[in-house]
Each structure stands twice: as structure tokens, then as C-alpha cells.
Design an enzyme around this catalytic site. Structure first.
Site, mmCIF file in Angstrom:
data_model
loop_
_atom_site.group_PDB
_atom_site.id
_atom_site.type_symbol
_atom_site.label_atom_id
_atom_site.label_comp_id
_atom_site.label_asym_id
_atom_site.label_seq_id
_atom_site.Cartn_x
_atom_site.Cartn_y
_atom_site.Cartn_z
ATOM 1 N N THR A 1 11.722 1.505 -7.959
ATOM 2 C CA THR A 1 12.752 1.277 -6.710
ATOM 3 C C THR A 1 13.040 -0.337 -7.153
ATOM 4 O OG1 THR A 1 11.181 0.589 -5.046
ATOM 5 C CG2 THR A 1 12.102 3.146 -5.289
ATOM 6 N N VAL B 1 16.133 2.335 3.999
ATOM 7 C CA VAL B 1 16.089 4.081 3.301
ATOM 8 C C VAL B 1 16.452 4.000 1.907
ATOM 9 C CG1 VAL B 1 17.249 6.257 3.721
ATOM 10 C CG2 VAL B 1 16.675 4.761 5.687
ATOM 11 N N LYS B 2 15.313 4.432 1.201
ATOM 12 C CA LYS B 2 15.865 4.570 -0.331
ATOM 13 C C LYS B 2 14.784 5.871 -0.830
ATOM 14 C CE LYS B 2 13.059 0.674 -1.161
ATOM 15 N NZ LYS B 2 13.119 -0.277 -0.190
ATOM 16 N N THR B 3 13.674 5.933 -0.135
ATOM 17 C CA THR B 3 12.676 7.111 -0.657
ATOM 18 C C THR B 3 12.375 8.255 0.227
ATOM 19 O OG1 THR B 3 10.736 5.884 -0.042
ATOM 20 C CG2 THR B 3 11.441 5.440 -2.110
ATOM 21 N N ILE C 1 7.786 1.712 5.952
ATOM 22 C CA ILE C 1 8.116 3.194 6.503
ATOM 23 C C ILE C 1 7.977 4.108 5.125
ATOM 24 C CG2 ILE C 1 9.256 4.698 7.642
ATOM 25 C CD1 ILE C 1 8.464 2.564 9.595
ATOM 26 N N LYS D 1 -2.529 13.385 0.365
ATOM 27 C CA LYS D 1 -2.585 14.839 0.847
ATOM 28 C C LYS D 1 -2.534 15.699 -0.193
ATOM 29 C CE LYS D 1 -0.622 18.369 3.802
ATOM 30 N NZ LYS D 1 0.371 18.681 4.985
ATOM 31 N N TYR E 1 -30.025 -5.955 -0.476
ATOM 32 C CA TYR E 1 -30.719 -5.701 0.668
ATOM 33 C C TYR E 1 -29.903 -6.467 1.620
ATOM 34 C CZ TYR E 1 -33.750 -9.699 -0.406
ATOM 35 O OH TYR E 1 -34.111 -10.978 -0.865
ATOM 36 N N HIS F 1 -28.400 -21.290 7.513
ATOM 37 C CA HIS F 1 -28.369 -20.140 8.453
ATOM 38 C C HIS F 1 -26.891 -20.315 9.549
ATOM 39 C CE1 HIS F 1 -32.610 -20.095 7.108
ATOM 40 N NE2 HIS F 1 -32.726 -21.341 7.570
#
Length: 509
Positions: A31, A62-64, A124, A135, A211, A270
Site C-alpha cells: 500500500t 480506508v484502503k485495506t 485502524i 488469529k 541474575y 546506586h
């Protein structure tokens, strides 16, 4: 032919990654600006609008967000009905998604950012693509971190990618988007509402450590997406960084961040300074900071807010230190420092943590506060005594007020010629801190007579002023706000000390 969808805000390494995929026979869909960058790098790219049959609209908002994108991401390859749906709608599935998000955190960290700027940098489509791929990670490889590009190419070249590796990349996506959403929630929470009602902290393990504070404690460095934070740390040489080294590095860079236009150096032990100064050069700032307490400087962490050059590196040559940290180092300086094989040399950007939150662990929870950011504006400052500071005293008072902000617990700092000459910290009473600061100054051959004093909190009694006066301190800067302010100011007047009240406390517990 396997198919990859690439759309990134952070373009580090993306051209080489896409070239690697193309060389392995992958088709690249991309894109906007990413597609332009890839084509400039000689990578054949199919525009996302060619896939969807629909142009970008609403200034790219809005493109994908289209079934031909998300159907290609979410389709399971083991379900015949999914394959049928893809074929019916002419959807070609994706096998990899490389996406990172609009730089929301970096945008809100900029001074003077507007709400409109922040809103426009809320991604977005990016999170939607990432979450869809994560997912469906069994079939679609989700890549959100530019540092993973090389690893992913190695996995692809190896043939079948283990499910465990896919799950790790998916987990990184959800951690990343959770952190992103948490930053947006924090920013949009109305100021009058104090802090968010719910906080999610997503962190990635960047480095396992030998540690913790003690050998019996396991430890690792976890990082967030906070701009100019520990994620950007780069070790140029030396032994592995320890848990305590990292704590001191963070404290050291916070200490020098108060000065944005002048070279500053802090010597940290310290997590609190045992020396701090500003000067016309980094080398001179180091000499002055070391002179505060040369004995305590042994085995310290030394920080600069500017580039370390060869002269500065040679000035440190005779001192044993654990770590030197700065935004950058000249190659000649690195050559000098290389003579000390065990010396850890670290590059880390200077950051003022504007808008960030600070967390302190307690049993079963966290205490959360706005991260401290030094304010040198002098708004609300007032001279409370009959005598005002001289021009020279004003100069040292300004330095001392900035320097004491990085000293912990009932902090008292004596300063002269824009360097600390005595520091009292960690005491149970403020008068004890004043005593320690004077004692440390004299112990290292500094004369406190004529110096100025900064206190991170108010004087609850006049005894701290009396202690300073006995040492010859000529001016004091402190927040004020004690019920005994009148007694404290009267004591300063009695001793001929100029006192400035800032109205702002800088206490660190």
C-alpha cells in the site's frame, strides 16, 4: 506462488525483507508509501487497490478494510467451505503479513502535538490486518517487529515453519496491539479524570540477564513501545549488562536529560548521582562531574547528554567505570574505549518521558504516577528573602535545581560554578542530608563557602538552613510550602542567605 501483504510505517529493513521474499518466489502486495519504497528498491509490487478493485478513500483512512483482504487473511486452509468461498469471490489467500502501525506513541511524545495530529495517527487497518493474521497464524505468518525480518526469512528458507515459531510471532502481535491500544486509552482519558480506570501493559522480553539484584533472583529486561526508551538501547562493546547496570543506565540518562542545549555529565552510583556538572564540552563536563566525589566515581556509570568524542574518551581513560552511556560515540572515541575490554559502552537516546507513566511494584499491584519531567521554566519562582541572589548565584541556583532533581530522598546538593561539590541523599531527615552534603564537599577538598544549595523538598525546620549557613552557603533554592516557611525564611535572612522558592517539589522516594 506464496503471497505477502506488506504495509509499514516504520520502514527499517523492509526493502531488504521484501527483496528476500521476492527472491524466494513470493508475490508482494503493498500500500501507499510502502509500495513506493519497495518499487524504488527494485521489488515488483501489486497495489492493494488492484487486489480489492477499490481505490483508497478518505485520505487513506480506508484502503485495506475490504473482504478481499480480510477474507484472504482469515480463511482456514483445512476447511473446504472456506476454499469454496475464496474461489467464488476470486480471493487469493495471504501467507504472510508484515505490518507495523502509525507512530501514535512517537506522535504524542512530540512537544506541542495537537489532538487532531494524535487522532490521525491512530491506526485502524493495521491492527485489523495484524490481528486477523495472528488469529490465523497456523496459515498466515504475522510479522510486526522489524527486528524479526531476518529470523522470518531464515524460517521460510528452512521449509515448513514450526507451529511454535508461528505462535511466538502471533503472541508478539497481540502484545504489540494491546500496548498500542493502551497508549491511546491513556492519551484520550480526560485530564480531570486523573489516570485511566484500567491499564494494560504489554512488554516484550528483550534480553535475559544473568541474575537480578542478587544471584538468587532470575531477571530479564522487558521493553515497551515507548519512543526513545530501552528498546533503542545498543551496546557497542563490553561485558553483558546486568540488572543493576540497567537501573543505573536509566537513572543516569534521566539525570542528564534536564539540559537540552549544553553538554552535561552525570556520575551514577546506586541510581543516584555522586557527581554531576555542565560545561562547554563533554570532556570538561566529565572532569567537573568526576571532581564532585572522585572516590565514589570508581565503579560508576557515567552518562552524557551529547556525543562522546575522542577527547572525552581519553579523559576517562584512567578511571575504572562499569558503563559509559551516551546518545552516540565518535568512532575515534570507540577506539580509545576499546582498550578496556570489559567496559560496557552503550548508546541510548536522551528522553524526557513527556506523557509517560511511571510504575512502582507493590504486592498485588502497581503504584502509577505521571513520569517525572524536569521543568526549568521558572514559572512560580520567587525570592523570599531580603537579599536577592547575585547573577553568579542565580546561575548556580538554576544548575543546582536541575541537578538535585535526580538525587533521591531528602536530597541536598551543593553547587559552585555549575558543578555539584557535595551531595546528601537517602537520609531520614533533611538536616542530616545537609550535614552529609557539607561533609562530602570538605572530604573531597571543596570549600562550601560561597556555594549554593538546592533542596528537593521544603525545609520542615530552620535547622537545615543553619547547617548550610555554618558551612558558608550563600544562596538556597527550595520548593517552599512548609508550615514553618516563615521561620525558615527568617533564618535565611538572619544569616544573609538569599532564598528562592520554586513552588514545585522534586522529591524522589
Amino acid at each position: 506462488m506464496p503471497r505477502a501483504l506488506i504495509s509499514v510505517s516504520d520502514k527499517r529493513g523492509i526493502v531488504a525483507f521484501a527483496q528476500g521474499l521476492a527472491g524466494l518466489g513470493w508475490e508482494i502486495v503493498s500500500t501507499g508509501g510502502t509500495a513506493t519504497a519497495l518499487r524504488a528498491g527494485g521489488v515488483a509490487v501489486l497495489g492493494v487497490e488492484e487486489v480489492t478493485g477499490f481505490p483508497e478513500i478518505l485520505d487513506g483512512r480506508v484502503k485495506t478494510l475490504h473482504p478481499k483482504i480480510h477474507g484472504a487473511l482469515l480463511a482456514r486452509r483445512d476447511r473446504a467451505e472456506h476454499a469454496t468461498s475464496l474461489a467464488a469471490h476470486g480471493i487469493v489467500p495471504f501467507d504472510l503479513v508484515a505490518v507495523n502501525l502509525y507512530p501514535f506513541q512517537a506522535t504524542i511524545a512530540r512537544a506541542g502535538v495537537t489532538l487532531d495530529d494524535a487522532i490521525e495517527n491512530i491506526d485502524i487497518g493495521g491492527p485489523s490486518m495484524l490481528r486477523s493474521a495472528a488469529k490465523n497464524h497456523e496459515y498466515v505468518l504475522p510479522v510486526v517487529d522489524p527486528t524479526d525480518y531476518g529470523h522470518v526469512l531464515t524460517l521460510i528458507r528452512g521449509g515448513d515453519i514450526p507451529l511454535e515459531a508461528r505462535r511466538e510471532l502471533a503472541a508478539k502481535v497481540f502484545a504489540h496491539t494491546a500496548d498500542y491500544d493502551a497508549a491511546i486509552a491513556r492519551y484520550l482519558t480526560p485530564g480531570g479524570d486523573a489516570l485511566p480506570t484500567r491499564i494494560g501493559i504489554a512488554m516484550e522480553r528483550m534480553q535475559s540477564l544473568r541474575y537480578g539484584e542478587n544471584p538468587a533472583q532470575r531477571a530479564a529486561l522487558y521493553v515497551t513501545e515507548e519512543p526513545r526508551g530501552m528498546r533503542d538501547l545498543a551496546q557497542r562493546q563490553g561485558k553483558e549488562l546486568s540488572f543493576n547496570n540497567l537501573l543505573d543506565i536509566d537513572a543516569a540518562m534521566a539525570a542528564v536529560a534536564a539540559w537540552q542545549t549544553r553538554p552535561a555529565c552525570a556520575v551514577i552510583k546506586h541510581t543516584t548521582p555522586c557527581g554531576i556538572a555542565v560545561a562547554a564540552s563533554a570532556a570538561e563536563a566529565f572532569r567537573k562531574a568526576r571532581a564532585t566525589d572522585p572516590v565514589s566515581a570508581f565503579g560508576s556509570v557515567i552518562a552524557f547528554n551529547t556525543v562522546v568524542d575522542e577527547v572525552t574518551a581519553r579523559a576517562m581513560a584512567d578511571l575504572f567505570v562499569e558503563v559509559v552511556v551516551a546518545p552516540s560515540f565518535h568512532e575515534e572515541a570507540l577506539g580509545v574505549l576499546a582498550a578496556k575490554k570489559n567496559l560496557r559502552v552503550v548508546e541510548l537516546p536522551v528522553s524526557r518521558a513527556i506523557g509517560a507513566l511511571d510504575y512502582k511494584r507493590v504486592r498485588g499491584g502497581f503504584l502509577v504516577q505521571d513520569a517525572f519531567v524536569f521543568d526549568g521554566s521558572e514559572r512560580g519562582w520567587s525570592v523570599a528573602t531580603a537579599r536577592a541572589p547575585s547573577d553568579l548565584e542565580w546561575n548556580d541556583l538554576r544548575f543546582a535545581w536541575a541537578a538535585v532533581a535526580s538525587v533521591k530522598s531528602n536530597a541536598i546538593l551543593l553547587a559552585s560554578q555549575e558543578m555539584a561539590i557535595g551531595i546528601g541523599a537517602g537520609q531520614m531527615s533533611r538536616v542530616d542530608s545537609a550535614f552529609v552534603a557539607v561533609h562530602k564537599a570538605r572530604q573531597q577538598g571543596h570549600d562550601p563557602a560561597g556555594s549554593v544549595l538546592a533542596s528537593d523538598g521544603f525545609f520542615p525546620f530552620a535547622d537545615g538552613v543553619d547547617e548550610a549557613a555554618a558551612a558558608g552557603v550563600r544562596a538556597i533554592i527550595q520548593p517552599g510550602g512548609s508550615v514553618r516557611d516563615a521561620e525558615v525564611i527568617a533564618a535565611a535572612d538572619r544569616h544573609g542567605i538569599a532564598m528562592v522558592l520554586t513552588g514545585t517539589r522534586q522529591f524522589r522516594h
